[in-house]
Structure formats: structure tokens, C-alpha cells
Enzyme design. Structure first.
Site, PDB file in Angstrom:
ATOM      1  N   HIS A 355      71.849 -19.621 110.668  1.00 17.51           N
ATOM      2  CA  HIS A 355      70.909 -20.484 109.943  1.00 17.51           C
ATOM      3  C   HIS A 355      69.535 -20.567 110.575  1.00 17.51           C
ATOM      4  O   HIS A 355      68.710 -21.357 110.122  1.00 17.51           O
ATOM      5  CB  HIS A 355      71.448 -21.908 109.837  1.00 17.51           C
ATOM      6  CG  HIS A 355      72.661 -22.048 108.993  1.00 17.51           C
ATOM      7  ND1 HIS A 355      72.609 -22.284 107.630  1.00 17.51           N
ATOM      8  CD2 HIS A 355      73.977 -21.977 109.307  1.00 17.51           C
ATOM      9  CE1 HIS A 355      73.838 -22.376 107.157  1.00 17.51           C
ATOM     10  NE2 HIS A 355      74.690 -22.184 108.150  1.00 17.51           N
ATOM     11  N   LYS A 534      61.181 -33.268 104.969  1.00 15.29           N
ATOM     12  CA  LYS A 534      62.037 -32.385 105.768  1.00 15.29           C
ATOM     13  C   LYS A 534      61.916 -32.816 107.223  1.00 15.29           C
ATOM     14  O   LYS A 534      61.032 -33.596 107.562  1.00 15.29           O
ATOM     15  CB  LYS A 534      61.621 -30.924 105.601  1.00 15.29           C
ATOM     16  CG  LYS A 534      60.124 -30.693 105.795  1.00 15.29           C
ATOM     17  CD  LYS A 534      59.707 -29.271 105.507  1.00 15.29           C
ATOM     18  CE  LYS A 534      59.578 -28.909 104.043  1.00 15.29           C
ATOM     19  NZ  LYS A 534      60.505 -27.902 103.580  1.00 15.29           N
ATOM     20  N   ARG A 535      62.802 -32.296 108.089  1.00 10.36           N
ATOM     21  CA  ARG A 535      62.658 -32.589 109.505  1.00 10.36           C
ATOM     22  C   ARG A 535      61.257 -32.224 109.992  1.00 10.36           C
ATOM     23  O   ARG A 535      60.634 -31.293 109.479  1.00 10.36           O
ATOM     24  CB  ARG A 535      63.704 -31.792 110.321  1.00 10.36           C
ATOM     25  CG  ARG A 535      65.075 -32.420 110.327  1.00 10.36           C
ATOM     26  CD  ARG A 535      65.064 -33.805 110.929  1.00 10.36           C
ATOM     27  NE  ARG A 535      65.054 -33.778 112.378  1.00 10.36           N
ATOM     28  CZ  ARG A 535      66.123 -33.980 113.142  1.00 10.36           C
ATOM     29  NH1 ARG A 535      67.293 -34.246 112.594  1.00 10.36           N
ATOM     30  NH2 ARG A 535      66.043 -33.944 114.443  1.00 10.36           N
ATOM     31  N   LYS A 540      57.427 -26.048 110.488  1.00 13.75           N
ATOM     32  CA  LYS A 540      57.368 -26.529 109.110  1.00 13.75           C
ATOM     33  C   LYS A 540      55.955 -26.993 108.736  1.00 13.75           C
ATOM     34  O   LYS A 540      55.646 -27.200 107.581  1.00 13.75           O
ATOM     35  CB  LYS A 540      58.374 -27.658 108.901  1.00 13.75           C
ATOM     36  CG  LYS A 540      59.842 -27.197 109.035  1.00 13.75           C
ATOM     37  CD  LYS A 540      60.795 -28.361 108.861  1.00 13.75           C
ATOM     38  CE  LYS A 540      62.239 -28.008 109.197  1.00 13.75           C
ATOM     39  NZ  LYS A 540      62.919 -27.255 108.117  1.00 13.75           N
ATOM     40  N   THR A 642      66.369 -25.595 101.333  1.00 17.05           N
ATOM     41  CA  THR A 642      67.161 -25.927 100.148  1.00 17.05           C
ATOM     42  C   THR A 642      66.447 -27.025  99.365  1.00 17.05           C
ATOM     43  O   THR A 642      66.600 -27.128  98.153  1.00 17.05           O
ATOM     44  CB  THR A 642      68.584 -26.391 100.517  1.00 17.05           C
ATOM     45  OG1 THR A 642      68.499 -27.329 101.597  1.00 17.05           O
ATOM     46  CG2 THR A 642      69.452 -25.218 100.924  1.00 17.05           C
ATOM     47  N   LYS A 646      65.688 -27.771  95.165  1.00 17.33           N
ATOM     48  CA  LYS A 646      65.880 -29.047  94.458  1.00 17.33           C
ATOM     49  C   LYS A 646      64.606 -29.431  93.712  1.00 17.33           C
ATOM     50  O   LYS A 646      64.649 -29.910  92.577  1.00 17.33           O
ATOM     51  CB  LYS A 646      66.265 -30.151  95.454  1.00 17.33           C
ATOM     52  CG  LYS A 646      67.605 -29.887  96.137  1.00 17.33           C
ATOM     53  CD  LYS A 646      67.830 -30.772  97.363  1.00 17.33           C
ATOM     54  CE  LYS A 646      68.996 -30.235  98.201  1.00 17.33           C
ATOM     55  NZ  LYS A 646      69.078 -30.858  99.544  1.00 17.33           N
TER      56      LYS A 646
END
Ligand code: 26V
Length: 797
Positions: A355, A534-535, A540, A642, A646
Site C-alpha cells: 500500500h 485525508k491524513r 499529500k 480511495t 468517493k
């Protein structure tokens, strides 16, 4: 579609009252909201339990192959609404509760989120469980029943503060304790050879006790089990002598010691003690699960050679990687099979999902800790490594290196299939971390692009849109999400598009009302809702997003009447407690938000909000209300994502890089319905080799220079001007994640977003096309892929 009959609602009301009386011991006049929630949960659980027994019976009768999903994390969130939705009893429950003078939404919201996971990996496991049940695959999820899930996040003066999460301190309706399923597990001790066999004698023991939660699939046609292990003391460890001597705390020490193993999710592993505990957790749940699996196998089959035909064990990342050596130990040391056959059988059973490619996230254990906790396993790993060397004399890769054990390499060597979670990520696995292993085993790596369950991530969280879809194309899409493409012809029908638009608008109004009530912030639902949830992680790039917001704020101040598109930037996410840079990014966003939101010149056009304590329930609230989905990681770093799926499914447009599953989302929804920016993974690698890449980017973009200056000079922290200098220096200096180098193109893409949003008809057409073309991202499709390429197992419904 979900309309219940009066009889359904009546039966539901009776079941609730029955459980209120006989399970909760309350009468309606004195029941609290929690009592009502528990009564309803028990009523739903009764329905699930019948189907659960039927599924289990069928699996035994068919002697079917079972799939076992081993995961340190299951981020399942709330279960009541999920159960009601999948059993199609939500309307009946709403009616029944209303008749009982209860507020259904409040009763459902009373349930705490089960936050047994950090982020994407844990939420994926939860979506997979639901899809496995929907498809009728005989399967079990195995994990740890943490007493404390992911910490709760609060802000104090903009700073993240963590407090312990305590979901089990409130009544929990869903699990069944299994007194009969207990396994004694050992740690430490020594290994002796007796009669030619290695015998491990641990010097520490703990008991793993099973708690089962049923997971029901769509329409209740099948239900599987999530079995979570709780650590208990191996001996009756209450020390009466200490107690009698008045040492009450000392008397319970052995018990406390044993229970530590399942106490918290991801204990801090920056200390030596934390590392040992983490490895103990990994072995604890993996070994308990394998013993359970072997016990079930032995009760059904008497030929051990059948193992790979009847058992598939999936390793969710390397956390359960010890499954390889443990299974070899069971087969060789305990069952007496030859070592090579033990390896072959274990490999036939195991699959491994990777992952992340981030080097700091790839698990390596020090030989020293390993030797202390799992001395026999270390010997077995060495023999696995030797056997692999013998089979591939030219190999340039090893599992062991002086002083360390590499869990990724171990997992790869011990699995018959290794998969990545998006096409790009799988490709990069082959050219980077597993390049040499891929050369030796060219058929082992396969791709299985992630997916999400449409039951939770559309039907449950966005009921109005679900209803419009069903009214348009029937309800077949809920079990065959690619049928959403049947919506496409309707998008050109102005009336249909008006309905679609009205739903998005109502979802936004609902979110705005909630933010006003809960967080005291006022936003106009007509503004663009631009969401990054998100984290927190540098890859990111939440700091790219806030930098763009700062530059935009400056530009609007310069020129307030230039016809700006009103925007609400919404952030949510937690930072690891020890990740100080990420925590400072949170604080910067909060500080910047105060200044920007208070600016009377600009706050008609731009507001920034960081919502605290991001979790599954908050995601369910935000995603249906989003216009713009921020998926802006440095290319090559986000394995899949993911959340991105969504958002697209719920009719948000993406602004994103060519990273992870963004690449496939863009291909599916069409490049004209996706705002692409930034360097590709290849360009990222090349850019990093340029000396002074950040300085170059800053020199050519005055907006970027000015925004970084504001961060550096204390514009957002006037009482402590140097507070964010290190962030500014990072972005302008080493800038490993290429915030500066991608800024100019991000700005360009954001202005294209602004322009597109001003044409609401066209925007909504694009949004609807995102919904219509996102069907491929169902986790049902992903699970079918694993069944075909990895597990070779079948469905029973
Ligand atoms: C772990 C760590 C731990 C040490 C410090 C930095 C760091 C950074 C990332 C991680 C991620 C661990 C694995 C993980 O959660 N991966 C996520 O898996 C999702 C499901 O496949 C996928 O959608 C996300 O892109 C991926 O980050």
C-alpha cells in the site's frame, strides 16, 4: 425503493420496544437516547444474525474455499446505519422511531465511530468486508480489538491536541464474545532441537480471545465475520499475596501487562518500548488468526495438501508478514512436513498487498528485537532466505541484511501473488522497490485497483442522489455500479440536471447548517465547496493547497472587483502525534484561516475552514456536499487514494495530479471532466535532480514568492512572526515534495476551476458525468479481481 410497508414499520417498532424492555431493562418513559440506540441496534442485529448463521452453514456444507483478510486496521465507522441500509430497513426504522417520539438521525448519530484504523488502508479493509459479504464470498476479516482506536483531535489555539479515543466505554451492540475461541501465544524464550525437530519454548505467554462482529452485505443475502482479537493474561494472574499485603496496584500488574498488547492502535514506535509492542501486536493477531484458520481447516479436511485449495490468506500490507514464517513453523515444526513443502504450501495460501512505496513506511525490524521476541521465526526466515538464494543463484536481493529483517521482501518471497492498489502504483512497484524480485518472479506482481462500497459511499451518505438514480435507472446499480453509465443520456435533459443540481445544493445547505451549528462558521451554500480531507502528510501537500489560498487572498485584496468565484476551502485530517511538520501545517492552516476569514475585503470570496476530528462519519457528511475534490499529492507518492473515488461518485470534480488512482479516474470520467495539473512521476524524479529547483520556480512566479513571504514573515502569526519560517524555508529550499515546482500549474488549474464553476449548468453536467462514469470504482469490482487473480475462490450466492 426503500419504502417500507406499514407492517415493516410496525414489526420494527415492536422489535425496538422488545429490546428496550428485555435487553436494556428500560421502559419508554425513562429510556435515554443511548437506550433507544441500543434497542434499535439489537433489533437490527437479530435480523443480521439469522442471515449470518445461514451463510456460515452454507460455507461449511459447500466445503468452500475461504478468504481470510488479515489487517491491523479496520476503519468501519458506525455500523447501525450500515446494517439498516443493507437490510433495507432504514425507512421502517425511521417511521418506527418517529412513532416512538424519537429523532431517528440523533439515535443513529449516538453510535461512536469504530476508529480501528488510521486512514486509507483501514477504510479499504472495511469496504472489502462489505463487498465480500455482498458478493457472497465465504470470508473472515481478522484484526485487533483495540481498546482505544485512533486518537481524537482537538484544536487549541489552532494546534492539534490528541486525546484518547474510548469507543468501548460506551455500550457496543455488535460483537459477540467467543469464549471457546481462545489461543495461547508465546514470545521470547529459546529454541532447542529434539529428535531432529526444532522446539520453541517461549518464556512469556498471552491469550488471544475472539470477538465476532457480523458484516452484512447488500440486501442481507450473505453475512461474514469480522473476528477481532483481544489480549488477556495467560495465567490466572491476580496476585493474591500482593493484594493481601496491601499492594492493590501490583496485584493487577500481570493482567495489565498482558492487556497492553490490544490497548491502542499503532502505539508510538519512535521508542524502543513502542517498537517491541508493535511487533508483539503483529505476531499476536497474525498467529491467533492462523491457529484459528488451521483449526477450521483441520475440522473440515484431512489432507494438508489441500491447504492452498481451501484457504486464501491476504496480508493487508506487511503488518501480518510474520504469517509466512508462522505458517511454515506450524507446518514444519508442529505438523512435521519437510521444510520445502511447508514453504510451498504457505506460499500457495498467501497473497500480499503493498500500500505504499514511501521508504520510511516500509517495515524493517531490527534483528535484535526479532531475536528477543520470536527466536524461532528468525531461524525460519534465514532458511527461507537460503532456500530462495538456492533457487535463484544470481539473485541480488535478500530478506535479511546484517542486523535487520525486511518485511516487504519477506512478504514478497512468501506470497504467490503480490499486488499494488492502482495501475500506476503497481507499475512503480515493478520498477522501484520490487524491481529485482519482479525480475526473479515475473508473474507474481498483479494490479488490483482499489474501490469503495457504493452502499455506504452513496446510498447511505447521499440518499437523495441515490433516490434520483434509482428513479432514473432502477436499483440494479447498487450491486452493479457500472450501470451508472445508463444515467448519461439523462444528463442532457434539463429537468433531470435540475434535479441533480438541486440535490447537490441541498447537500451543501445541510453541511453549511451543520458547520454553523457545530463550529460557528457561516458559509454561503452557493459558493464552491472545495474539500481536502485525508491524513496530513507532506506528500499529500495540504501546504500546497493553503499556499494557493494565501496567494488567492492576496490577489483578491489587490483587486477585489475582478469577479472572483466564491470559494469555501474545507480541510480535515489528523497528523501523527510525532510528525511535527505535519502538525505545523495544521496550525498554519488554522492561523491563516483566522486572518483570511476576518478580512472584510475578501471574505465574500474566500473562506478557509479546518474541521477537527476527521473520521468516517465526517467524511460521510462532507463528500456528498463537495464541488471540488483536492487530490494533489506529489506524483508517484499516493499509492491509490480511495477518497478520490468517493468524491467522483458523489458528483465532485477533481483537481489532481497524475498520481495513484487519479490516473484511472481521469480516464474513466474523461479528461475534459477533470482538472489536471502538475508533474508526472517521471518528471518529479528528473526535477529533483535539478539543483535549486524550488528557487527557480519561485523566481519565475511572483505570486508564489509573495505567498511564501507571507508565511515566512508572520502575517498569520503576528505574535510570533517566526512561527512558520521553517515551513517557508522548506518549500523554498529542499522542497522534496515539489510544492514550489508544482505551484504555478496548480494556480493555473484552480483558475480554470473558477471559470468552469461560473457556468453552473456546464459544471453540473461535468459533475453528473463524474457520477455516471465512476461505476468501475466499486469495491465489488476490486473483490472480483482478487477472486480471479489472487484467491481463486468462488462466490456462494
Ligand atoms: C505509513 C507511514 C508510516 C510511517 C511514516 C510515514 C507513513 C506514510 C504512509 C503510510 C501509509 C501506510 C499504508 C497506507 O495506509 N497506504 C494507503 O493505502 C490506501 C489503500 O490502498 C491507499 O489508497 C493510499 O493511497 C495509501 O497511502
Amino acid at each position: 425503493m426503500l419504502k417500507s410497508t406499514p407492517a415493516d414499520a410496525r414489526a420494527m417498532r415492536e422489535a425496538i420496544l422488545h429490546h428496550l424492555t428485555y435487553s436494556m431493562g428500560k421502559d419508554a418513559a425513562h429510556a435515554t437516547r443511548q437506550d433507544w440506540r441500543m434497542a434499535l441496534s439489537h433489533a437490527v442485529r437479530d435480523q443480521i444474525t439469522d442471515r449470518w448463521f445461514a451463510s456460515t452453514r452454507k460455507s461449511y456444507e459447500a466445503k468452500a474455499k475461504r478468504v481470510y483478510y488479515l489487517s491491523m486496521e479496520f476503519l468501519i465507522g458506525r455500523l447501525l446505519e450500515d446494517g439498516l441500509v443493507n437490510l433495507r430497513m432504514l425507512d421502517a426504522a425511521n417511521e418506527a422511531l418517529t412513532a416512538l417520539e424519537q429523532d431517528p438521525a440523533a439515535v443513529i448519530a449516538d453510535e461512536p465511530d469504530a476508529a480501528l484504523g488510521n486512514g486509507g488502508l483501514g477504510r479499504l479493509a472495511a469496504c472489502f468486508l462489505e463487498s465480500l459479504s455482498t458478493l457472497g464470498v465465504p470470508a473472515l476479516g481478522y484484526g485487533i480489538r483495540y481498546e482505544h482506536g485512533l486518537f481524537e483531535q482537538k484544536f487549541e489555539y489552532g494546534r492539534q491536541v490528541e486525546t484518547p479515543e474510548t469507543w468501548l466505554q460506551q455500550p457496543h451492540a455488535w460483537e459477540f464474545e467467543r469464549a471457546e475461541a481462545k489461543y495461547r501465544l508465546g514470545f521470547g524464550g529459546s529454541v532447542a532441537v529434539r529428535d531432529g525437530r526444532s522446539v520453541w519454548t517461549p518464556d512469556e505467554a498471552v491469550v488471544a480471545a475472539a470477538y465476532d462482529t457480523p458484516v452484512v452485505g447488500w440486501q442481507g443475502r450473505w453475512a461474514n465475520t469480522l473476528r477481532l482479537w483481544s489480549a488477556k493474561p495467560a495465567n490466572e494472574s491476580f496476585d493474591l499475596d500482593s493484594f493481601n499485603a496491601g499492594d492493590y496496584i501490583g496485584a493487577t500488574a500481570p493482567e495489565a501487562q498482558a492487556r497492553t498488547i490490544s490497548r491502542v492502535l499503532y502505539p508510538d514506535d519512535t521508542t524502543e518500548a513502542g517498537k517491541v509492542l508493535r511487533l508483539k501486536q503483529e505476531y499476536f493477531f497474525t498467529a491467533a488468526s492462523l491457529h484459528d484458520i488451521m483449526r477450521r481447516f483441520d475440522s473440515e479436511h484431512d489432507d494438508i495438501a489441500l491447504l492452498p485449495k481451501k484457504v486464501a490468506v491476504q496480508l493487508n500490507d506487511t503488518h501480518p508478514a510474520i504469517a509466512g514464517p508462522e505458517l511454515v513453523r506450524i507446518l514444519h515444526d508442529e505438523k512435521g512436513l519437510p521444510f520445502d513443502q511447508a514453504i510451498d504450501l504457505a506460499r500457495g495460501v498467501l497473497g500480499y498487498t503493498n500500500h505504499t512505496l514511501l521508504p520510511e513506511a516500509l517495515e524493517r525490524w531490527s534483528e535484535d528485537i526479532f531475536h528477543r521476541l520470536l527466536p524461532r521465526h528468525l531461524q525460519i526466515i534465514d532458511r527461507i532466505d537460503d532456500a530462495h538464494a538456492k533457487a535463484h543463484p544470481d539473485r541480488k536481493v535478500t530478506i535479511r541484511e546484517p542486523g535487520t529483517v525486511k518485511m516487504g521482501e519477506l512478504s514478497f518471497v512468501m506470497a504467490h501473488r503480490v499486488n499494488g492498489v492502482s495501475a500506476l502504483h503497481t507499475g512503480l512497484m515493478k520498477t522501484t522497490v520490487f524491481k529485482e524480485l519482479d525480475r526473479l518472479h515475473p508473474d507474481r506482481i498483479v494490479n488490483q485497483t482499489n474501490g469503495v462500497t457504493p452502499r455506504r459511499w452513496m446510498l447511505s451518505c447521499n440518499p437523495s442522489l441515490a433516490e434520483l438514480i434509482t428513479a432514473t435507472i432502477g436499483d440494479g446499480w447498487l450491486s452493479d455500479l457500472e450501470r451508472l453509465t445508463e444515467l448519461e443520456p439523462n444528463i442532457s435533459d434539463p429537468e433531470w440536471l435540475r434535479s441533480f443540481t438541486a440535490i447537490k445544493r441541498a447537500n451543501k445547505a445541510e453541511l453549511a447548517a451543520w458547520m454553523a451549528a457545530e463550529h460557528g462558521v457561516q458559509v454561503d451554500p452557493a459558493a464552491m465547496f472545495d474539500v481536502q480531507i485525508k491524513r496530513l502528510h507532506e506528500y499529500k501537500r495540504q501546504h500546497l493547497n493553503i499556499l494557493e489560498a494565501i496567494a488567492l487572498w492576496q490577489e483578491i485584496r489587490d483587486n477585489p472587483d475582478a469577479g472572483w468565484t466564491p470559494r469555501i476551502k474545507i480541510f480535515a485530517g489528523k497528523a501523527a502525534p510525532g510528525y511535527f511538520f505535519a502538525k505545523d501545517i495544521i496550525r498554519l492552516i488554522n492561523d491563516a484561516s483566522r486572518v483570511i476569514n476576518d478580512d472584510p475585503v475578501t471574505n465574500k470570496y474566500l473562506k478557509v475552514i479546518f474541521l477537527p476530528n476527521y473520521n468516517v462519519s465526517l467524511a460521510e457528511r462532507l463528500i456528498p456536499a463537495a464541488d471540488l475534490s483536492e487530490q494533489i499529492s506529489t506524483a508517484g507518492k499516493e499509492a491509490s487514494g480511495t477518497g478520490n473515488m468517493k468524491f467522483a461518485l458523489n458528483g465532485a470534480l477533481t483537481i489532481g495530479t497524475l498520481d495513484g488512482a487519479n490516473v484511472e479516474i481521469r480516464e474513466h470520467v474523461g479528461p475534459e471532466n477533470f482538472f489536471l495539473f502538475g508533474m508526472t512521476a517521471e518528471e518529479v524524479e528528473a526535477r529533483r535532480r535539478i539543483d535549486g529547483h524550488a528557487a527557480q520556480a519561485i523566481a519565475t512566479d511572483p505570486r508564489l514568492a509573495r505567498a511564501i513571504d507571507a508565511v515566512r514573515n508572520g502575517t498569520f502569526s503576528p505574535t510570533e512572526p517566526g512561527r512558520y519560517a521553517h515551513i517557508a524555508n522548506n518549500i523554498a529550499g529542499a522542497d522534496y515534495f515539489l510544492v514550489s515546482s508544482d505551484f504555478t500549474d496548480y494556480w493555473r488549474a484552480q483558475r480554470a476551476v473558477d471559470a468552469a464553476f461560473r457556468d453552473q449548468d456546464q459544471w453540473m453536467r461535468m459533475a453528473a458525468l463524474n457520477t455516471a462514469r465512476s461505476g468501475w470504482f466499486s469495491s465489488d469490482r476490486t473483490i472480483r479481481g482478487y477472486l480471479r487473480d489472487v484467491w481463486e475462490a468462488e462466490t456462494l450466492v
